[in-house]
Design a protein around this motif. Structure first.
Motif, PDB file in Angstrom:
ATOM      1  N   MET A  73      15.949   4.736 119.944  1.00 59.18           N
ATOM      2  CA  MET A  73      17.538   5.120 119.893  1.00 59.18           C
ATOM      3  C   MET A  73      18.147   4.035 118.098  1.00 59.18           C
ATOM      4  O   MET A  73      19.434   4.120 117.781  1.00 59.18           O
ATOM      5  CB  MET A  73      18.262   3.912 120.626  1.00 59.18           C
ATOM      6  N   LEU A  74      17.040   3.388 117.372  1.00 58.14           N
ATOM      7  CA  LEU A  74      16.906   2.477 116.911  1.00 58.14           C
ATOM      8  C   LEU A  74      15.873   3.425 115.413  1.00 58.14           C
ATOM      9  O   LEU A  74      15.851   3.143 114.447  1.00 58.14           O
ATOM     10  CB  LEU A  74      16.799   1.111 116.650  1.00 58.14           C
ATOM     11  N   ALA A  75      15.916   4.422 115.537  1.00 56.77           N
ATOM     12  CA  ALA A  75      14.821   5.974 114.358  1.00 56.77           C
ATOM     13  C   ALA A  75      16.247   6.584 114.089  1.00 56.77           C
ATOM     14  O   ALA A  75      16.817   6.987 114.392  1.00 56.77           O
ATOM     15  CB  ALA A  75      14.090   6.801 115.357  1.00 56.77           C
ATOM     16  N   ALA A  76      15.452   6.976 112.637  1.00 53.86           N
ATOM     17  CA  ALA A  76      16.264   8.067 112.097  1.00 53.86           C
ATOM     18  C   ALA A  76      15.495   8.977 111.732  1.00 53.86           C
ATOM     19  O   ALA A  76      14.385   8.255 111.136  1.00 53.86           O
ATOM     20  CB  ALA A  76      17.188   7.785 110.904  1.00 53.86           C
ATOM     21  N   ARG A  77      15.146   9.869 110.912  1.00 54.67           N
ATOM     22  CA  ARG A  77      14.904  10.676 110.663  1.00 54.67           C
ATOM     23  C   ARG A  77      15.143  11.014 108.666  1.00 54.67           C
ATOM     24  O   ARG A  77      16.186  11.048 108.568  1.00 54.67           O
ATOM     25  CB  ARG A  77      14.459  12.804 110.773  1.00 54.67           C
ATOM     26  N   SER A  78      14.075  10.522 107.773  1.00 52.78           N
ATOM     27  CA  SER A  78      14.526  10.490 106.411  1.00 52.78           C
ATOM     28  C   SER A  78      14.519  12.128 105.949  1.00 52.78           C
ATOM     29  O   SER A  78      14.115  12.431 106.590  1.00 52.78           O
ATOM     30  CB  SER A  78      13.441   9.452 105.671  1.00 52.78           C
ATOM     31  N   GLY A  79      15.680  11.916 105.212  1.00 51.03           N
ATOM     32  CA  GLY A  79      16.135  13.228 104.606  1.00 51.03           C
ATOM     33  C   GLY A  79      15.170  14.083 103.912  1.00 51.03           C
ATOM     34  O   GLY A  79      15.336  15.091 104.501  1.00 51.03           O
ATOM     35  N   GLY A  80      14.450  13.330 102.975  1.00 50.40           N
ATOM     36  CA  GLY A  80      13.154  13.840 102.356  1.00 50.40           C
ATOM     37  C   GLY A  80      12.024  14.625 103.092  1.00 50.40           C
ATOM     38  O   GLY A  80      11.546  16.070 103.495  1.00 50.40           O
TER      39      GLY A  80
END
Length: 390
Positions: A73-80
């Motif tokens: 719930m606190l993670a995100a994928r970096s765009g690059g």
């Protein structure tokens, strides 16, 4: 620099803490250590420790009302790259709504806290582990609970109110002692607000909870676990295996008479071991088995200036008699030259020192010899160097 227990609780006398520990009673101290406590864990240092990797391996926990939030719930994928990383905006938003953060075993991540924990262990001959707790609202990470070890709380930032309900069970053990529930309407037997620089000592089993008084709070909880009688029994059990009698199989096939004879032999041998029990020998064994914390001193050991601070990371105070050529801590053996032995013995006696003070305290050694000894001990990771001049 917090050098020893006295400097930790100053201006209070050391006897105030020592008496509370011996008498197993709660103690709240106001100290003059606000600035030193704040330097143990500044907010930027805390923020740098909160990573998605530590959330995933459990060293950093996000908790609300006793329940852990899944790291996903606190993670995100970096765009690059698409690599998973922490979503700081999400974490900040949840913290504003009452989420708390816990960093377990922070003494292994922050060298100054590690040196503090090692010093406490040397003085108390007990295991000391440190967790950091951060809260931003009155919601608590945990409800009322007890710990199966003593607790020393250092209030670092902000203010937090503590509620204590006393001991319902003497010497509780997690997984063995049933937890006594605290009703929502039950009044605490003691309550107070901890200000920055305050210390709260709680004996094992004292049921407690805490909540932020206003704004946010960061405190360190030092868990202090002493050896117990059950550990002595296990030690005797290991000593038993040194004797052939205790390694022999016990079979019922030879009959009752042979079994009775074996029983008498075992009783006699056990009585002998118990009657010769020496708790100093037991504690010395516990000390020898405790490994030191590892200090990384890259770039600090050469050159050394006279004001550099030096603290031992050994978690016990070994005997270093004249002629000692090595020191054993846990499974590690570190060779020592005569000069290194003398320098380390003086450093352990003082708990901490600057290089200049060590040189002055060892007039039979040249400044060069002391410098080289400190550099060698630093490379062996059994002392921590702190350059406060920068």
């Amino acid at each position: 620099m917090i050098t020893d227990l006295q400097s930790l609780i100053a201006p209070n006398p050391l006897s105030s803490l020592a008496d509370a520990i011996v008498e197993e009673r709660r103690l709240h101290l106001h100290t003059a250590r606000q600035t030193k406590f704040a330097r143990l864990l500044p907010w930027p240092a805390f923020n740098a420790l909160v990573t998605i990797e530590r959330l995933q391996n459990g060293q950093v926990r996000t908790i609300r009302n006793g329940h852990d939030m899944p790291p996903a719930m606190l993670a995100a994928r970096s765009g690059g790259s698409g690599v998973q990383e922490l979503a700081p905006d999400t974490l900040q938003s949840l913290a504003d709504k009452g989420l708390s953060l816990v960093i377990n075993d922070i003494e292994r991540l922050i060298p100054d806290i590690g040196a503090l924990a090692a010093m406490i262990e040397r003085h108390l001959r007990a295991r000391a582990s440190v967790n950091a707790y951060v809260s931003f609202r009155q919601d608590s990470a945990f409800g009322a609970h007890w710990d199966d070890h003593d607790v020393m709380v250092l209030q670092v930032h902000g203010r937090k109110r503590w509620f204590c309900y006393g001991q319902r069970d003497r010497y509780p053990i997690r997984g063995v002692t049933a937890f006594a529930k605290i009703g929502a309407s039950e009044q605490p037997e003691w309550s107070a607000v901890l200000e920055p620089g305050d210390i709260l000592y709680l004996p094992r089993g004292d049921i407690h909870r805490a909540q932020v008084e206003e704004g946010h709070s960061l405190h360190l909880t030092i868990g202090i676990a002493y050896p117990r009688g059950g550990d002595v029994v296990q030690w005797i059990g290991r000593r038993c295996l040194e004797e052939e009698l205790f390694r022999q199989d016990i079979s019922a096939l030879p009959g009752r008479e042979a079994l009775a004879t074996r029983q008498d032999d075992l009783r006699t041998a056990l009585h002998r071991l118990v009657d010769t029990l020496d708790l100093e020998d037991f504690l010395a064994m516990v000390d020898r088995q405790r490994e030191s914390l590892k200090a990384l001193n890259l770039g600090l050991s050469d050159p050394l200036h006279s004001d550099i601070e030096i603290r031992p990371m050994l978690r016990r105070r070994p005997t270093l008699p004249e002629g000692a050529t090595q020191i054993r801590h846990g499974t590690v053996t570190t060779p020592l030259t005569p000069v290194e032995r003398a320098v380390l013995a003086m450093l352990l006696d003082r708990d901490a020192s600057t290089l200049g003070a060590l040189v002055a305290a060892l007039p039979d050694l040249s400044e060069r010899e002391v410098r080289e000894a400190i550099s060698s001990l630093a490379r062996a990771s059994i002392v921590l160097l702190s350059d406060t001049s920068t």
